[in-house]
Structure formats: structure tokens, C-alpha cells
Write a protein that holds these residues in place. Structure first.
Motif, PDB file in Angstrom:
ATOM      1  N   ILE A 107       0.776  -1.329  -0.166  1.00  0.00           N
ATOM      2  CA  ILE A 107       0.084  -0.138  -0.026  1.00  0.00           C
ATOM      3  C   ILE A 107       0.793   1.334   0.048  1.00  0.00           C
ATOM      4  CG2 ILE A 107      -1.778   1.244   1.251  1.00  0.00           C
ATOM      5  CD1 ILE A 107      -2.589  -1.357   2.487  1.00  0.00           C
ATOM      6  N   ASP A 108       0.517   2.398  -0.859  1.00  0.00           N
ATOM      7  CA  ASP A 108       1.271   3.490  -1.202  1.00  0.00           C
ATOM      8  C   ASP A 108       0.347   4.745  -0.807  1.00  0.00           C
ATOM      9  OD1 ASP A 108       3.481   5.067  -1.418  1.00  0.00           O
ATOM     10  OD2 ASP A 108       4.303   4.078  -3.173  1.00  0.00           O
ATOM     11  N   ALA A 164      -1.427   4.376   2.528  1.00  0.00           N
ATOM     12  CA  ALA A 164      -0.640   4.384   3.462  1.00  0.00           C
ATOM     13  C   ALA A 164      -0.558   5.788   4.211  1.00  0.00           C
ATOM     14  CB  ALA A 164       0.657   4.053   2.903  1.00  0.00           C
ATOM     15  N   GLU A 165      -0.859   6.871   3.548  1.00  0.00           N
ATOM     16  CA  GLU A 165      -0.925   8.184   3.953  1.00  0.00           C
ATOM     17  C   GLU A 165      -1.560   8.990   3.045  1.00  0.00           C
ATOM     18  OE1 GLU A 165       2.214  10.764   2.688  1.00  0.00           O
ATOM     19  OE2 GLU A 165       1.650   9.652   1.103  1.00  0.00           O
ATOM     20  N   ILE A 166      -2.151  10.266   3.536  1.00  0.00           N
ATOM     21  CA  ILE A 166      -2.872  11.159   2.953  1.00  0.00           C
ATOM     22  C   ILE A 166      -2.895  12.653   3.414  1.00  0.00           C
ATOM     23  CG2 ILE A 166      -5.016  10.665   4.259  1.00  0.00           C
ATOM     24  CD1 ILE A 166      -6.752  10.749   1.354  1.00  0.00           C
ATOM     25  N   GLY A 167      -2.724  13.544   2.545  1.00  0.00           N
ATOM     26  CA  GLY A 167      -2.842  14.946   2.920  1.00  0.00           C
ATOM     27  C   GLY A 167      -4.045  15.658   2.996  1.00  0.00           C
ATOM     28  N   PRO A 168      -3.971  16.826   3.641  1.00  0.00           N
ATOM     29  CA  PRO A 168      -5.133  17.544   3.730  1.00  0.00           C
ATOM     30  C   PRO A 168      -6.067  17.731   2.547  1.00  0.00           C
ATOM     31  CG  PRO A 168      -3.106  18.813   4.985  1.00  0.00           C
ATOM     32  CD  PRO A 168      -2.926  17.627   4.347  1.00  0.00           C
ATOM     33  N   PRO A 169      -5.350  18.054   1.346  1.00  0.00           N
ATOM     34  CA  PRO A 169      -6.245  17.938  -0.040  1.00  0.00           C
ATOM     35  C   PRO A 169      -7.120  16.854  -0.015  1.00  0.00           C
ATOM     36  CG  PRO A 169      -3.893  19.072  -0.364  1.00  0.00           C
ATOM     37  CD  PRO A 169      -4.059  18.326   0.952  1.00  0.00           C
ATOM     38  N   GLY A 170      -6.276  15.665   0.094  1.00  0.00           N
ATOM     39  CA  GLY A 170      -7.122  14.287  -0.244  1.00  0.00           C
ATOM     40  C   GLY A 170      -8.435  14.326   0.638  1.00  0.00           C
ATOM     41  N   VAL A 171      -8.076  14.499   1.899  1.00  0.00           N
ATOM     42  CA  VAL A 171      -9.144  14.400   2.995  1.00  0.00           C
ATOM     43  C   VAL A 171     -10.083  15.446   2.593  1.00  0.00           C
ATOM     44  CG1 VAL A 171      -9.622  14.713   5.348  1.00  0.00           C
ATOM     45  CG2 VAL A 171      -7.498  13.590   4.797  1.00  0.00           C
ATOM     46  N   ARG A 172     -10.136  16.379   2.325  1.00  0.00           N
ATOM     47  CA  ARG A 172     -10.963  17.590   1.911  1.00  0.00           C
ATOM     48  C   ARG A 172     -11.882  16.949   0.601  1.00  0.00           C
ATOM     49  NH1 ARG A 172      -7.340  21.449   3.535  1.00  0.00           N
ATOM     50  NH2 ARG A 172      -6.744  21.904   1.083  1.00  0.00           N
ATOM     51  N   PHE A 173     -11.109  16.541  -0.309  1.00  0.00           N
ATOM     52  CA  PHE A 173     -11.632  16.166  -1.576  1.00  0.00           C
ATOM     53  C   PHE A 173     -12.421  14.881  -1.293  1.00  0.00           C
ATOM     54  CE2 PHE A 173     -11.404  13.405  -5.380  1.00  0.00           C
ATOM     55  CZ  PHE A 173     -11.940  14.346  -6.288  1.00  0.00           C
ATOM     56  N   ILE A 216      -6.443   4.083   6.746  1.00  0.00           N
ATOM     57  CA  ILE A 216      -5.169   4.245   6.452  1.00  0.00           C
ATOM     58  C   ILE A 216      -4.590   2.810   7.095  1.00  0.00           C
ATOM     59  CG2 ILE A 216      -2.854   5.286   7.756  1.00  0.00           C
ATOM     60  CD1 ILE A 216      -4.875   7.201   6.048  1.00  0.00           C
ATOM     61  N   ALA A 217      -3.366   2.260   6.276  1.00  0.00           N
ATOM     62  CA  ALA A 217      -2.837   1.011   6.285  1.00  0.00           C
ATOM     63  C   ALA A 217      -1.776   0.900   5.868  1.00  0.00           C
ATOM     64  CB  ALA A 217      -3.711  -0.195   6.014  1.00  0.00           C
ATOM     65  N   GLU A 218      -0.858   0.030   6.399  1.00  0.00           N
ATOM     66  CA  GLU A 218       0.696  -0.051   5.718  1.00  0.00           C
ATOM     67  C   GLU A 218       0.929  -1.606   5.590  1.00  0.00           C
ATOM     68  OE1 GLU A 218       3.316   1.490   8.582  1.00  0.00           O
ATOM     69  OE2 GLU A 218       3.059   3.636   7.391  1.00  0.00           O
ATOM     70  N   GLY A 219       1.793  -2.068   4.530  1.00  0.00           N
ATOM     71  CA  GLY A 219       2.177  -3.251   4.205  1.00  0.00           C
ATOM     72  C   GLY A 219       1.250  -4.034   2.908  1.00  0.00           C
ATOM     73  N   ARG A 220       1.282  -5.187   3.179  1.00  0.00           N
ATOM     74  CA  ARG A 220       0.610  -5.961   1.767  1.00  0.00           C
ATOM     75  C   ARG A 220      -0.955  -5.641   1.762  1.00  0.00           C
ATOM     76  NH1 ARG A 220       0.474 -11.205   2.726  1.00  0.00           N
ATOM     77  NH2 ARG A 220       0.047 -11.463   0.568  1.00  0.00           N
ATOM     78  N   VAL A 221      -1.256  -5.524   0.698  1.00  0.00           N
ATOM     79  CA  VAL A 221      -2.654  -5.026   0.186  1.00  0.00           C
ATOM     80  C   VAL A 221      -3.548  -6.170   0.856  1.00  0.00           C
ATOM     81  CG1 VAL A 221      -4.397  -4.443  -1.831  1.00  0.00           C
ATOM     82  CG2 VAL A 221      -1.661  -3.785  -1.619  1.00  0.00           C
ATOM     83  N   GLY A 262       1.834  12.807   6.528  1.00  0.00           N
ATOM     84  CA  GLY A 262       3.312  12.177   6.272  1.00  0.00           C
ATOM     85  C   GLY A 262       3.808  11.784   7.538  1.00  0.00           C
ATOM     86  N   GLU A 263       3.205  12.077   8.621  1.00  0.00           N
ATOM     87  CA  GLU A 263       3.799  11.600   9.982  1.00  0.00           C
ATOM     88  C   GLU A 263       3.648   9.846  10.048  1.00  0.00           C
ATOM     89  OE1 GLU A 263       2.231  15.721  12.048  1.00  0.00           O
ATOM     90  OE2 GLU A 263       1.170  13.493  12.554  1.00  0.00           O
ATOM     91  N   HIS A 264       4.657   9.259  10.569  1.00  0.00           N
ATOM     92  CA  HIS A 264       4.490   7.796  10.743  1.00  0.00           C
ATOM     93  C   HIS A 264       3.784   7.493  11.898  1.00  0.00           C
ATOM     94  CE1 HIS A 264       5.320   5.732   7.621  1.00  0.00           C
ATOM     95  NE2 HIS A 264       6.527   5.010   7.478  1.00  0.00           N
TER      96      HIS A 264
END
Length: 122
Positions: free
Chosen positions: A12-13, A66-75, A84-89, A110-112
Motif C-alpha cells: 500500500i502506498d 498508506a498516507e493522505i494529505g489535507p487536500p485528499g481528505v477534503r476532496f 489508513i494501512a501499511e504493508g501488503r494489500v 506524512g507523519e508515521h
């Protein structure tokens, strides 16, 4: 439910980074419906939005990123759920079916976030 995931090498990216976008049909089973090149890779600005829009156009109601910024959340506000998840799909989609993925309404910036979920609200 139709779920879109930005993917790089099976992992996941972020919406602006994934090399491809996978669209899954997820109920008790996981079925890959479609995979296509992430349009964000050709975009010059607000790249993640291109990926999100391309999947919304295909009737997706949830995103696993894996991550999302403010514009994506608003959109996506009012249009689709964000998980939000990390690792294998496949692992993340298994968790989604079991109700173990957390839905978010906040950008990750982008904070982990490791385990234990220390969410900092400014």
C-alpha cells in the motif's frame, strides 16, 4: 463495497506515490476488478487528487492508503471512506473485512503512526 488502493510492488502506498491503482470488490471475499497506472504520476500538482478522482469515477466508496494529505481528505469528504494501512494489500483488505481498519477523517501529514496511535491534533 468497492475499494481503491494505490499500490507499489504489492504494498500500500500514498495516493500521489503508488505506481498503480487497484480497484477491489470487497465483501466476505476480495476480488481484484481492475488495475491501472496511477494518473498521479503524470500530474504536476495535487497529484494525489488525480488518483482519488480516477477511482471515484469508477464508483469506489472507500480508499485504503498508506498516507493522505489535507487536500485528499477534503476532496473525499462526504464522497468516500478513508482507511489508513501499511504493508501488503491483501492483509489490509482482510483487516477491512474483519472491521479492524481504522477509518480516518484527519490527514496523516506524512507523519508515521506506529502502533499505539499517537494522534497529534494541532
Amino acid at each position: 463495497m468497492k475499494v481503491a488502493v494505490p499500490v507499489t510492488n504489492g504494498m500500500i502506498d500514498g495516493p500521489g506515490e503508488g505506481l498503480t491503482v487497484r480497484i477491489y470488490e470487497v465483501d466476505e471475499k476480495i476480488r481484484l476488478i481492475e488495475e491501472y497506472e496511477n494518473p498521479a504520476l503524470k500530474a504536476t500538482a495535487a497529484r494525489g487528487i488525480y488518483m482519488l478522482r480516477s477511482a471515484l469515477d469508477k464508483g469506489v466508496t472507500a480508499f485504503v492508503v498508506a498516507e493522505i494529505g489535507p487536500p485528499g481528505v477534503r476532496f473525499l469528504e462526504g464522497k468516500a471512506k478513508i482507511y489508513i494501512a501499511e504493508g501488503r494489500v491483501e492483509d489490509a483488505l482482510d483487516k477491512l473485512i474483519k472491521g479492524e481498519l481504522m477509518e480516518t477523517h484527519e490527514p496523516t501529514h506524512g507523519e508515521h503512526h506506529g502502533h499505539g496511535g499517537h494522534h497529534i491534533h494541532h
